[in-house]
Design an enzyme around this catalytic site. Sequence first.
Site, short mmCIF file in Angstrom:
data_model
loop_
_atom_site.label_atom_id
_atom_site.label_comp_id
_atom_site.label_asym_id
_atom_site.label_seq_id
_atom_site.Cartn_x
_atom_site.Cartn_y
_atom_site.Cartn_z
N ALA A 130 -0.44 1.84 -7.88
CA ALA A 130 0.24 1.04 -6.86
C ALA A 130 1.70 0.78 -7.23
O ALA A 130 2.16 1.13 -8.31
CB ALA A 130 -0.50 -0.27 -6.64
N HIS A 131 2.38 0.12 -6.32
CA HIS A 131 3.81 -0.15 -6.48
C HIS A 131 4.11 -0.98 -7.73
O HIS A 131 3.36 -1.88 -8.09
CB HIS A 131 4.33 -0.88 -5.24
CG HIS A 131 3.64 -2.17 -4.94
ND1 HIS A 131 4.09 -3.38 -5.41
CD2 HIS A 131 2.53 -2.44 -4.22
CE1 HIS A 131 3.30 -4.33 -4.98
NE2 HIS A 131 2.33 -3.80 -4.25
#
Lengths: 339, 339, 339
Positions: C237-238
Site C-alpha cells: 500500500a501507499h
Amino acid sequence: MSLALGDIAVKIGAELRGDGSVSIYRLATLENAGDGDLSYIVSPKFKKQAAISKASAMIAYPGFESKRLPLLVIKDPHLGFARAMRIFHRSYPQVSPGRDRSAVVAGDVKIPPGAYIGENAVILRGVSLGEGTEIHAGAFIGENVALGQNCRIFQNVTIRENVKIGNNVVIYSNAVIGSDGFSYCWDGERHLKIPQAGTVIIEDDVEIGAGTTIDRATLGETVIGRGAIIDNLVQIAHNCRIGEYSIICAQVGIAGSSTLERGVTLAGQAGLGGHLTIGENAVIEGQSGVTSDVPAGAVYFGCPARDIGLAHRIEAILNRLPEYISRIRKLESLFKKEQ
Amino acid sequence: MSLALGDIAVKIGAELRGDGSVSIYRLATLENAGDGDLSYIVSPKFKKQAAISKASAMIAYPGFESKRLPLLVIKDPHLGFARAMRIFHRSYPQVSPGRDRSAVVAGDVKIPPGAYIGENAVILRGVSLGEGTEIHAGAFIGENVALGQNCRIFQNVTIRENVKIGNNVVIYSNAVIGSDGFSYCWDGERHLKIPQAGTVIIEDDVEIGAGTTIDRATLGETVIGRGAIIDNLVQIAHNCRIGEYSIICAQVGIAGSSTLERGVTLAGQAGLGGHLTIGENAVIEGQSGVTSDVPAGAVYFGCPARDIGLAHRIEAILNRLPEYISRIRKLESLFKKEQ
Amino acid sequence: MSLALGDIAVKIGAELRGDGSVSIYRLATLENAGDGDLSYIVSPKFKKQAAISKASAMIAYPGFESKRLPLLVIKDPHLGFARAMRIFHRSYPQVSPGRDRSAVVAGDVKIPPGAYIGENAVILRGVSLGEGTEIHAGAFIGENVALGQNCRIFQNVTIRENVKIGNNVVIYSNAVIGSDGFSYCWDGERHLKIPQAGTVIIEDDVEIGAGTTIDRATLGETVIGRGAIIDNLVQIAHNCRIGEYSIICAQVGIAGSSTLERGVTLAGQAGLGGHLTIGENAVIEGQSGVTSDVPAGAVYFGCPARDIGLAHRIEAILNRLPEYISRIRKLESLFKKEQ
C-alpha cells in the site's frame, strides 16, 4: 501556487488560530514538512512529532495548542487534510480530450467531445461512453458496455461485454470487471460449466482498485452499490451485492451470492463464504473468515469469525494458555496428594 | 426462443411431473422468476421461496411437491439447472473467426480458418494454434507457445514463451501463465536469481480464472491436470502439479513443488506450503494453512490445518474457553477453602 | 553445450570428488536426471532418491558420500545449484534490441541503442530509459517515468506516471506500479478521495512478481529497497518502505505506511496492518496477521501474530484441548464425590 492560511481555513471548514496571512505552498507530513508547508496532527499521540515539525502551520484536532505555529482547528483533522489535499492536488492525472490514433474503436461508437481514448485502447461495438469519460492506454471495453460520465478506466483494465457502469466510476489498472463467475457442476465425469448469462452493474461514484476482479452473475447481476470503495486484488464473485458506501480493503475475497448491506467495512484479506448477509455498518476485521450472517453494526474477528468481544477474550486466554494448563496439572497433583 | 417443458425434461434427464406443454423462455432464480421462467429448488431449505415464486415451472429434488406448478424432478437439481442453462445460453461469448488487422502476428504463425485473433493481440514466432482457438484483444502469446483446439484466451492475458496448452482450455482476462518462479538463493551479498528453465503444461479442459498466476518450473514443468478448474487471483508456484478435475477457489496460494492428486478441492484463500502432497479427493477448507501432507479423502481446516473433526472440537471449546477458565478458578478456590 | 565437471566445480566454488572429466550437458532433479545430467542433494533427507538417481554427478552437502558418482561438495548445495543453473541457462529470455513498429512511443523519448521496445508497448512523454532496458509487449510506461539500465518490464505491466526505477529491476507480467493509494475520508455523505500526490521509488536489483500491485504514496514515496524480491499477487500500500534484500512471498498484503527494515522475510499470504515496523531480519510465517511492531530478528506466527515460541506452545496445547477439558471435568467430579 500558494494560498493564505486564512483562505484555506475557510475552504476546509476549519477555525483559524493565529496568523492567517502565512503563505502555504504544499502539504506535508509532520516529519517531512518544511517552510511553507501545511501539516496535520490527528491525535495527541503525535504531539512529539508536532513539537519538532518544521511546518509553517498545522491542521489540528480541537484541544491541541501550539505557541509556535498558526493552527487550523477542525473536529476531524483527517477530513481537513483530505480537503486541503484536494485544493493543492488533482484527484486523478490530467489528460487531454480526444482519441489516440492507435486506439481501436468500433465504427458505431460515439466519442463525446470531452472524452479521452488512450493508446492501444480497444472499444468494441455497441459501447456507450458518457461525456468526460477516460479510457486509458491498453484498456479493453467489451461489446455493449455502457459507461456513464466522468469515468476513469485506467491502463490495461478489462471490462467484459454488457457490463453497466454509472457516473464518476474509477477503475484502476489491470482490474477485470465481468469475467465469468466460478460456477460448475460435477456431472459424474467432469466439471460442467454453467454459462454465466448475467452481468455486472456498477453504480455511481464507485472506485475499484488495481488487479481487482469482479465476476458477472450466473443470472441477473452482480451489483456494486453507489459510492463503494474497493482496494487492490479483491475478488468479488458472481451474484454478490455490495452495499452503498461500503469499504473493501485489499485482497478481500467474497464468495458467490453474498450481500453486504450499506456501509459495511471488510478489512484486508478477510474472506466471506457464499450466500451470506453482512448487516449495515458491520465491520469484519483483517484476515477474518466469515461463515455465517453478521448482524448490523457488529464487529467480527477471527477464522471462523466471532463477535469481537468474545474473540478478544479468547485471544487473551490463548496468550496465557500454557499457564492455565500448568494450573490444571497442579490441581491434579494436589488432588492426588490429598488422597 | 422457447421450449416446451417436456422437451427440457428429456434434454436434462429429469422426470416430468405435470403439464409438459408449458412454454419456457428462460431460467431464473426463485425470487426473480416470472411468467415463462423455469426456476429450481435444490433442497427443502428453500421451500418458502418456492411457495411464493412466480416461476412457470421448477427443477426440483425428489420428494419436493407442488400443487401449483409442473416440476422437473432430478436427483441433483443443481446439475439439472446447469444442463438447462446450457440449453438456453452459450457457455462463452461468440466471436467471428478471423484476425483483426490491429493484431501483431509473427510471419511464421499459421492461423487456422476457424480461429479468432482479437484487436491488438500479440502472437510471437513459433506459436501453434489449434482450430477454433480464440485469442482475445490485448492477449500476449509468447514464442513457441503451443495452443490446442477450441481454446479461449481472454483479454490482456499473458502466456510466456514455450508454455504448452491442450484443447478446450479457457484462460480468463489478465491471468499470467509461465511467469518466472520465485526462486532465488542468498549468496552472502544478494539474492541470486535461479534461472527458471522449465515451463508450464496445461492439459485439456482446464479453466483458469481472471488475474490468476501460474509460474513456470525451475526445471521440468508445472502441470495443471485435465479438467481442473481454477478461480480468480490464485497463485500456483513453480513445479506444482495440480491433479485432474481438482477445484481451486479464489485467492488460493500454493507454494513451490506441491502436488494435488486427482479431485482435490481447495476452498477460497487456502494456502499450501511447498513440497506437500494433498491426497485424492481431499478437501481443504477456506483460509486453511496446510503445512504437512494431507491423506486422500481427508477434510482439513485451520491454520495450521488439522483434520476437520479435531478442528471443530477445538473451535467448540474455544467458544466456551472463558467458561472453562472460570471453572479452573472455581476448582482452585474450592481446593484452597478445603485446606 | 557441455562442460567438464571439474570446470563446473571451479565456476561454482565447489570441491571436486571423483572424475572431473565427466561431461555435463544439463541440470536435473534427482528423480528426473539421466545420463549427462548434474543433479544436487541438499540434505540427508534425500539420500534415498540420491541412491537411485541416474544422474552422472551430484552437487552435494559436506558429509555426503557416493561410491557410484563424482560429487561437487559445497557447504550450501542450493547455492551451488543456483550458480550451476546460471552457467547453463539465461536468467531471462533473450530479445533483440530495437523498437517494434507497433509500439507507441512519445516523440521526446530517447531509445538507447541496446534497449528493446516490444509489440504494442506504450511509452508516454518524458520517459527516460537506460541502456539495455526492455519494455515487453503491451506494457504501459506513464509520463515522466524514469527507468534505469538493464531493466526488464514484462508483458502487460502498468507503470503509472512519475515512478522512479533504478537499474537491473525486473517487473513480471501484469504487475501494476504506482496506482493510487487506497486513501479516502468519510465527509458525512461520501468517501472523499484524497489525491495521491506522491510516487513510487524502486531501487536497484529489485524483482517484482506477476500481478503484484504497489501503490503510490499520498505524499512522498512508497519505497522498495535495493535487492528486495517480491513474489506474485502481493499488495503493497501507499507510503510503505520495504527494506533492502527483503523477501516478500506470494499474496502478502501490507497496509499503508508500514516499514520493513533490511532483510525481513514475509511468508505467503501474511498480512501486515498499517503504520507498523518490522525489525531487521525478522521473519513472519505464512498467513500470519501482524498487528503490532515486530522486533529485529524475531520470528512471528499466527493471527494475531505472536512470537513463534509462544505460538507453537499454544498450537500444541490446542491439539490436546479436548483432553484438557476432560481433565477439568474429571477434577470437578472428583471434587464433588469427595464432598
